[in-house]
Design a protein around this motif. Structure first.
Motif, PDB file in Angstrom:
ATOM      1  N   ALA A 221      17.733 -20.396 -13.174  1.00  0.00           N
ATOM      2  CA  ALA A 221      18.715 -19.610 -13.543  1.00  0.00           C
ATOM      3  C   ALA A 221      18.277 -18.683 -14.615  1.00  0.00           C
ATOM      4  O   ALA A 221      16.929 -19.489 -15.135  1.00  0.00           O
ATOM      5  CB  ALA A 221      19.412 -20.614 -14.461  1.00  0.00           C
ATOM      6  N   LEU A 222      18.422 -18.061 -14.724  1.00  0.00           N
ATOM      7  CA  LEU A 222      17.523 -16.642 -16.074  1.00  0.00           C
ATOM      8  C   LEU A 222      18.850 -16.054 -16.428  1.00  0.00           C
ATOM      9  O   LEU A 222      20.091 -15.492 -15.519  1.00  0.00           O
ATOM     10  CB  LEU A 222      17.247 -15.739 -14.891  1.00  0.00           C
ATOM     11  N   VAL A 223      18.230 -15.596 -17.852  1.00  0.00           N
ATOM     12  CA  VAL A 223      19.726 -15.183 -18.268  1.00  0.00           C
ATOM     13  C   VAL A 223      18.876 -14.431 -18.431  1.00  0.00           C
ATOM     14  O   VAL A 223      17.760 -14.291 -19.812  1.00  0.00           O
ATOM     15  CB  VAL A 223      20.039 -15.752 -19.851  1.00  0.00           C
ATOM     16  N   ALA A 224      18.980 -12.233 -18.665  1.00  0.00           N
ATOM     17  CA  ALA A 224      18.222 -11.531 -19.840  1.00  0.00           C
ATOM     18  C   ALA A 224      19.292 -10.863 -20.192  1.00  0.00           C
ATOM     19  O   ALA A 224      20.535 -10.606 -20.096  1.00  0.00           O
ATOM     20  CB  ALA A 224      18.266 -10.863 -18.509  1.00  0.00           C
ATOM     21  N   VAL A 225      18.840 -10.190 -21.320  1.00  0.00           N
ATOM     22  CA  VAL A 225      19.104  -8.803 -22.072  1.00  0.00           C
ATOM     23  C   VAL A 225      18.526  -7.461 -22.538  1.00  0.00           C
ATOM     24  O   VAL A 225      17.009  -7.512 -22.509  1.00  0.00           O
ATOM     25  CB  VAL A 225      19.415  -9.234 -23.557  1.00  0.00           C
ATOM     26  N   ARG A 226      19.004  -6.665 -21.128  1.00  0.00           N
ATOM     27  CA  ARG A 226      18.068  -5.326 -21.125  1.00  0.00           C
ATOM     28  C   ARG A 226      19.315  -4.632 -22.769  1.00  0.00           C
ATOM     29  O   ARG A 226      20.106  -4.852 -22.779  1.00  0.00           O
ATOM     30  CB  ARG A 226      18.621  -4.152 -20.240  1.00  0.00           C
ATOM     31  N   ASN A 227      17.816  -3.746 -23.172  1.00  0.00           N
ATOM     32  CA  ASN A 227      18.174  -2.542 -24.365  1.00  0.00           C
ATOM     33  C   ASN A 227      18.987  -4.113 -25.400  1.00  0.00           C
ATOM     34  O   ASN A 227      19.569  -3.558 -25.962  1.00  0.00           O
ATOM     35  CB  ASN A 227      19.318  -2.051 -23.939  1.00  0.00           C
ATOM     36  N   ALA A 228      17.578  -4.972 -25.726  1.00  0.00           N
ATOM     37  CA  ALA A 228      18.350  -5.680 -26.517  1.00  0.00           C
ATOM     38  C   ALA A 228      18.380  -5.109 -28.208  1.00  0.00           C
ATOM     39  O   ALA A 228      19.097  -6.130 -28.940  1.00  0.00           O
ATOM     40  CB  ALA A 228      17.069  -6.846 -26.976  1.00  0.00           C
ATOM     41  N   LEU A 229      17.921  -3.896 -28.165  1.00  0.00           N
ATOM     42  CA  LEU A 229      18.192  -3.727 -29.470  1.00  0.00           C
ATOM     43  C   LEU A 229      19.631  -2.418 -29.851  1.00  0.00           C
ATOM     44  O   LEU A 229      20.000  -2.272 -30.519  1.00  0.00           O
ATOM     45  CB  LEU A 229      17.024  -2.889 -30.371  1.00  0.00           C
ATOM     46  N   ASP A 230      21.117  -2.317 -28.440  1.00  0.00           N
ATOM     47  CA  ASP A 230      21.207  -1.558 -28.431  1.00  0.00           C
ATOM     48  C   ASP A 230      21.653  -0.280 -29.001  1.00  0.00           C
ATOM     49  O   ASP A 230      21.959   0.392 -29.835  1.00  0.00           O
ATOM     50  CB  ASP A 230      22.692  -1.947 -28.935  1.00  0.00           C
ATOM     51  N   ALA A 231      20.317   0.311 -28.856  1.00  0.00           N
ATOM     52  CA  ALA A 231      19.992   1.783 -28.455  1.00  0.00           C
ATOM     53  C   ALA A 231      20.453   2.087 -27.655  1.00  0.00           C
ATOM     54  O   ALA A 231      20.298   1.795 -26.383  1.00  0.00           O
ATOM     55  CB  ALA A 231      18.886   1.816 -29.171  1.00  0.00           C
ATOM     56  N   PRO A 232      21.493   3.344 -27.923  1.00  0.00           N
ATOM     57  CA  PRO A 232      21.323   4.424 -27.052  1.00  0.00           C
ATOM     58  C   PRO A 232      20.271   4.585 -26.313  1.00  0.00           C
ATOM     59  O   PRO A 232      19.888   5.299 -27.075  1.00  0.00           O
ATOM     60  CB  PRO A 232      22.190   5.650 -27.655  1.00  0.00           C
ATOM     61  N   PHE A 233      20.534   4.757 -24.751  1.00  0.00           N
ATOM     62  CA  PHE A 233      19.413   4.291 -23.800  1.00  0.00           C
ATOM     63  C   PHE A 233      19.838   5.629 -22.995  1.00  0.00           C
ATOM     64  O   PHE A 233      20.731   5.329 -21.748  1.00  0.00           O
ATOM     65  CB  PHE A 233      18.983   3.212 -23.552  1.00  0.00           C
ATOM     66  N   ARG A 234      19.251   7.216 -22.740  1.00  0.00           N
ATOM     67  CA  ARG A 234      18.638   8.463 -21.999  1.00  0.00           C
ATOM     68  C   ARG A 234      18.093   8.846 -21.600  1.00  0.00           C
ATOM     69  O   ARG A 234      17.315   9.589 -22.584  1.00  0.00           O
ATOM     70  CB  ARG A 234      20.922   9.340 -22.380  1.00  0.00           C
ATOM     71  N   THR A 235      17.677   8.411 -20.155  1.00  0.00           N
ATOM     72  CA  THR A 235      16.450   9.219 -19.935  1.00  0.00           C
ATOM     73  C   THR A 235      16.631  11.093 -19.213  1.00  0.00           C
ATOM     74  O   THR A 235      15.542  11.251 -19.025  1.00  0.00           O
ATOM     75  CB  THR A 235      15.614   8.274 -19.007  1.00  0.00           C
ATOM     76  N   HIS A 236      17.717  11.107 -19.116  1.00  0.00           N
ATOM     77  CA  HIS A 236      17.925  12.619 -18.141  1.00  0.00           C
ATOM     78  C   HIS A 236      19.571  13.513 -19.194  1.00  0.00           C
ATOM     79  O   HIS A 236      20.507  12.477 -19.743  1.00  0.00           O
ATOM     80  CB  HIS A 236      18.197  12.065 -17.318  1.00  0.00           C
ATOM     81  N   PRO A 237      18.776  14.602 -19.414  1.00  0.00           N
ATOM     82  CA  PRO A 237      20.419  15.165 -20.408  1.00  0.00           C
ATOM     83  C   PRO A 237      21.393  14.592 -19.669  1.00  0.00           C
ATOM     84  O   PRO A 237      22.341  14.620 -20.259  1.00  0.00           O
ATOM     85  CB  PRO A 237      20.112  16.283 -20.537  1.00  0.00           C
ATOM     86  N   ALA A 238      21.863  14.809 -18.403  1.00  0.00           N
ATOM     87  CA  ALA A 238      22.857  14.684 -17.488  1.00  0.00           C
ATOM     88  C   ALA A 238      22.913  13.398 -16.885  1.00  0.00           C
ATOM     89  O   ALA A 238      24.233  12.759 -16.734  1.00  0.00           O
ATOM     90  CB  ALA A 238      22.869  15.268 -16.372  1.00  0.00           C
ATOM     91  N   GLY A 239      22.596  12.460 -17.423  1.00  0.00           N
ATOM     92  CA  GLY A 239      22.349  10.658 -17.415  1.00  0.00           C
ATOM     93  C   GLY A 239      22.859  10.346 -18.188  1.00  0.00           C
ATOM     94  O   GLY A 239      23.465  10.622 -19.666  1.00  0.00           O
ATOM     95  N   SER A 240      23.450   9.193 -17.518  1.00  0.00           N
ATOM     96  CA  SER A 240      24.253   7.991 -17.909  1.00  0.00           C
ATOM     97  C   SER A 240      23.572   7.509 -18.950  1.00  0.00           C
ATOM     98  O   SER A 240      21.988   7.130 -19.642  1.00  0.00           O
ATOM     99  CB  SER A 240      24.608   6.822 -17.515  1.00  0.00           C
ATOM    100  N   VAL A 241      24.465   6.908 -20.199  1.00  0.00           N
ATOM    101  CA  VAL A 241      23.781   6.290 -21.300  1.00  0.00           C
ATOM    102  C   VAL A 241      24.302   4.694 -21.340  1.00  0.00           C
ATOM    103  O   VAL A 241      25.251   4.228 -20.734  1.00  0.00           O
ATOM    104  CB  VAL A 241      24.675   6.640 -22.741  1.00  0.00           C
ATOM    105  N   SER A 242      23.228   4.453 -21.189  1.00  0.00           N
ATOM    106  CA  SER A 242      23.331   2.634 -21.594  1.00  0.00           C
ATOM    107  C   SER A 242      22.722   2.137 -22.633  1.00  0.00           C
ATOM    108  O   SER A 242      22.437   2.316 -23.616  1.00  0.00           O
ATOM    109  CB  SER A 242      22.722   2.243 -20.875  1.00  0.00           C
ATOM    110  N   ARG A 243      23.890   0.507 -22.903  1.00  0.00           N
ATOM    111  CA  ARG A 243      23.726   0.515 -24.286  1.00  0.00           C
ATOM    112  C   ARG A 243      23.114  -1.267 -23.590  1.00  0.00           C
ATOM    113  O   ARG A 243      22.598  -0.976 -22.634  1.00  0.00           O
ATOM    114  CB  ARG A 243      24.846  -0.150 -24.568  1.00  0.00           C
TER     115      ARG A 243
END
Lengths: 692, 195
Positions: free
Chosen positions: A652-674
């Motif tokens: 079993a694995l639990v993972a937290v991506r972008n744990a700092l909850d900083a808006p993450f966008r790598t392309h101007p037209a791209g989605s913003v992930s939290r």
């Protein structure tokens, strides 16, 4: 402000949980402090011993590293690669590049599976998730961040070589399921004037695999399933604009189903592998020249056979053959956009080698045949490329090894040449100096990218209302690269590598896009209008360096730090524009902690500098800065904890991506992930004799 | 006020980390299994949430077992909320969580502190105009608990829990819980499975 007050403020800034208990919940520093406090208290668990860096510019990811990091899609591997940058519009299809070995527009790094090159590229997009394999099926990934020859092909832009796991003896069934949730839902406030759009779940991603291993062979059959929801508002509005609704049709989302078969024998007659798979992806790929997502049914089929009659020996014979079909089928769209594109690729290679422990030589011949099938009247829809490769290896002097590799490719009246020289010197037991130099000259037709086919008559863009400005002549591309590495092993379990990079890229064909913005009254939709200018003969130079430190301060802890910086100089304007879309500096800090057997913690912190996308400036101005023509410097912290149960049959694995909850966008037209939370369960049932 | 209260929860976590990690009175991992039930009360006010809803009652149930450097727990809390504004519906919330934290045993008294991570599921009594009846979001929590052994394996526990739900408008709720727990030796098959 006196010095004491300043120090106090800095201290509180670093330890925010002392200032606000709320922030403690989101404070990586607190987690690090707790982990650090517990570190010396046990020596029960153990991280695998560090792998010595065999070659400069080569990184090895082991199955344990991949599993403990919580990789659930192959594209998750990009987050683990040192010095590689990847961006995405939809967070499913990722564009990646090795440090300075190409520009983001040119997805030319090579992908190999168990010694067989696999072409997942289609019209300039190389989506690694199309490969019918799941990260949990991998034994290791060897990452080449320097040019090199791999299985009879020269990879001037780097390579990823995926090695699959060898199943245990007997019959085995495995399964994995993961799903996640991105934060930011409206919750109960959905019913109030504070309501916000709903954020869909992430995934699920699943794998089912059955294998049978007996005698000298093993057979594996697997199926991978993946879903990705368009939950970002910008993407949703663009996707909904093009999406043609029909009774019973689901809302826009990406959905992949991919069965695969792998058969391997390893015995007196050598090692031979058959790999076949088919992927069906309901795709919403962002097509840069149009500036919008085009719903597409992406079909990918591959069958390949490869092997070696004397693996691991200096004298032997190797071969490979592969057939790949990529089909971009039509999905109903508002503007009736359909790529109408099918590409068949057939390749073969035979290579013999001769030598002993001091000297070795190899010579190989092969071909690649590419055929495009489309309703558009394409002139000369098939290409036949034949190639010859040679390699000379010298280990005659103790502490010094030398290797030369070269490839000559013949395409009608044109020829290309690519060569790599690798020198490794080990003056003392604790240091190694390695140099990799490469030169490549290739005519434009060898790449046969979308602009090549557009020139040949593929008029999809014109039909879609776009008229890209193509240059009068496409130039041959030349590249000269050098990587000088100093690898130090000053103490047991400590490796430090310092590398200097130089790249001279000439004759590049680069795309310059200019996006304007249109808001539509229909459903509140919006979209871009793109104009495309293609420039050939562009050039630029890059120089920089990287530092990599790996150490195991405790048996149960492994730490790795990496920094890469590349700077462009003496370049053309187009080169500068395109290079600015990549971050100049990338840094990462990873830790793997195994305090007790069958339990592990993983953390990886990444930082990349800002990027500039000049082509989005008009859209940024017209949308009142709703879109930006740049992405800011990004920080990202990924955490994962894994526990094995039931004699390692269940994980079993639990993972937290972008744990700092900083808006993450790598392309101007791209989605913003939290911040995103994942749970992954893996079952491994070996009903035969062997156990993993 | 809320921040001060949650600091009180955070402090025991840090203090207990050192003591529990030294293994003072800690049984081997998975050696025992504790089943707990309790009633919980929302004790903070003044959040945006409280402008729309009031807490009615809540029940909590969980399993916990000794783990490396402390304990782990799996559990769920059911809360019922009634609207205070007619435009919003009543709803039930189920927090499903896994937690870890250090644990210290001092005679008949056991002190625990830790954090929880889980899912905050909310089911609404009425559909919205979009037809959605439920919502689900990531939940993090901090916990401080004192447990007193009464007789045999039976114990009485008091705990304070601060939960943070990552909805767009954050939910920050503080709960007090009182309940009973029963500790028993883990069955052999369960120990084998967990180890």
């Amino acid at each position: 402000m006196d010095a004491r007050t300043g120090r106090r403020k800095a201290f509180r800034r670093f330890f925010p949980f002392l200032r606000s208990p709320l922030s403690a919940l989101r404070s990586p520093q607190l987690a690090l402090l707790l982990i650090a406090g517990l570190l010396p208290l046990t020596a029960w668990g153990q991280v695998e011993p560090l792998l010595a860096p065999g070659r400069a510019g080569v990184q090895v990811l082991t199955a344990a590293e991949i599993e403990r990091a919580g990789a659930r899609r192959l594209s998750d591997l990009f987050a683990l690669l040192d010095g590689w940058h990847a961006y995405s519009v939809d967070e499913y299809t990722w564009y990646a590049t090795a440090p300075g070995l190409g520009l983001m527009q040119q997805q030319e790094w090579m992908l190999l599976v168990d010694g067989q090159p696999v072409d997942v590229e289609a019209l300039g997009v190389q989506n690694i998730n199309l490969l019918p394999l799941h990260p949990l099926q991998l034994d290791s990934v060897v990452v080449y961040s320097v040019p090199g020859m791999h299985e009879g092909r020269m990879a001037a832009s780097g390579a990823l070589h995926l090695y699959t796991r060898k199943p245990p003896r007997g019959a085995t069934a495995r399964g994995s399921f993961s799903a996640g949730n991105e934060v930011g839902d409206p919750g109960p406030f959905l019913y109030t004037d504070r309501a916000t759009p709903n954020i869909d779940r992430v995934g699920p991603d699943a794998l089912g695999e059955a294998s049978l291993a007996m005698g000298e062979g093993d057979l594996r059959a697997s199926v991978k399933h993946s879903e990705h929801h368009v939950t970002d508002q910008q993407l949703r509005q663009r996707a909904y604009y093009q999406y043609e609704w029909a009774p019973g049709r689901r809302r826009p989302r990406l959905r992949l189903d991919a069965p695969a078969l792998l058969l391997r024998t390893d015995g007196a007659l050598g090692r031979h592998t058959l790999f076949a798979g088919h992927s069906r992806l309901e795709d919403l790929r962002f097509f840069d020249p149009l500036g919008l997502e085009i719903p597409t049914l992406h079909l990918f089929s591959h069958a390949g056979l490869g092997g070696d009659f004397a693996p691991g020996r200096p004298t032997g014979l190797g071969y490979r053959a592969g057939y790949t079909v990529t089909n971009l089928d039509e999905e109903p769209t508002r503007d009736h956009l359909a790529y109408d594109w099918r590409e068949d690729r057939l390749s073969g290679h035979l290579e013999g080698r001769l030598g002993n422990r001091f000297i070795g030589a190899a010579l190989g011949f092969g071909f690649d045949r590419v055929e495009v099938r489309t309703g558009y009247p394409v002139e000369e829809p098939s290409l036949f490329l034949s190639h010859a490769v040679g390699r000379l290896t010298l280990n005659a002097v103790r502490g010094w090894s030398q290797q030369f590799s070269a490839q000559v490719t013949h395409l009608e009246a044109e020829r290309s040449f690519k060569g790599v020289m690798e020198t490794t010197v080990r003056p003392t037991a604790w240091q190694t100096i390695a140099f990799t130099g490469a030169y490549a000259w290739e005519p434009f037709a060898e790449r046969h990218d979308q602009w090549y086919w557009t020139r040949q008559g593929y008029a999809f863009l014109t039909d879609a209302g776009s008229s890209p400005a193509l240059p009068g002549r496409f130039t041959a591309r030349r590249s000269l690269t050098g990587d000088l590495a100093w690898m130090l092993h000053p103490a047991p379990e400590v490796w430090l590598t310092l590398t200097g990079h130089f790249r001279q890229l000439q004759g590049l064909t680069l795309d310059l896009y200019r996006y304007t913005y249109t808001a539509l009254p229909v459903l509140g939709a919006e979209h871009f209008n793109a104009t495309t200018q293609v420039r050939s003969g562009q050039a630029g130079r890059l120089a920089g360096g990287s530092a990599n430190l790996r150490l195991r301060p405790l048996p149960q802890l492994e730490v790795q730090a990496h920094l890469t910086h590349l700077q462009a100089f003496t370049h053309d304007a187009a080169f500068r524009t395109v290079w600015a879309q990549q971050p100049a500096t990338l840094a990462s800090l990873s830790a793997r902690y195994v305090p007790v057997p069958r339990f592990s913690l993983f953390a990886r912190f990444r930082y990349v500098t800002s990027t500039d996308w000049q082509g989005f400036e008009p859209a940024a101005a017209q949308s009142a800065r709703r879109f930006r023509a740049s992405t800011p410097a990004l920080t990202r912290l990924d955490l994962a904890a894994q526990k094995a149960f039931w004699g390692e049959r269940l994980r079993a694995l639990v993972a937290v991506r972008n744990a700092l909850d900083a808006p993450f966008r790598t392309h101007p037209a791209g989605s913003v992930s939290r911040l995103t939370f994942f749970v992954q369960l893996e079952v491994d049932l070996n009903v035969g004799r062997g156990r993993r | 006020m809320l921040q001060r209260r949650t600091t009180l929860l955070l402090l025991p976590l840090l203090l207990l980390a050192a003591g529990a990690a030294r293994g003072q009175g800690a049984p081997a991992p998975f050696e025992t299994l504790t089943v707990s039930v309790g009633q919980s009360f929302n004790v903070n006010r003044g959040e945006l949430f409280h402008d729309f809803w009031r807490f009615r009652y809540g029940w909590e149930g969980e399993f916990s077992t000794p783990f490396y450097f402390g304990y782990i727990e799996l559990g769920g809390v059911l809360h019922r909320y009634a609207n205070t504004v007619g435009t919003v519906p009543d709803f039930d919330a189920l927090q499903l969580y896994a937690g870890w934290g250090p644990m210290l045993r001092l005679g008949q008294v056991q002190a625990q502190a830790g954090f929880r991570i889980g899912n905050h599921y909310m089911a609404f009594a009425e559909p919205s105009n979009t037809g959605r009846r439920n919502e689900s979001e990531l939940l993090l929590g901090l916990l401080a608990r004192v447990q007193v052994r009464l007789v045999g394996g039976l114990g009485l526990h008091f705990s304070g829990t601060y939960t943070y739900t990552f909805t767009f408008e954050e939910l920050r709720l503080l709960f007090a819980t009182v309940g009973l727990s029963y500790e028993l030796d883990s069955p052999r098959w369960l120990k084998g499975f967990l180890r």
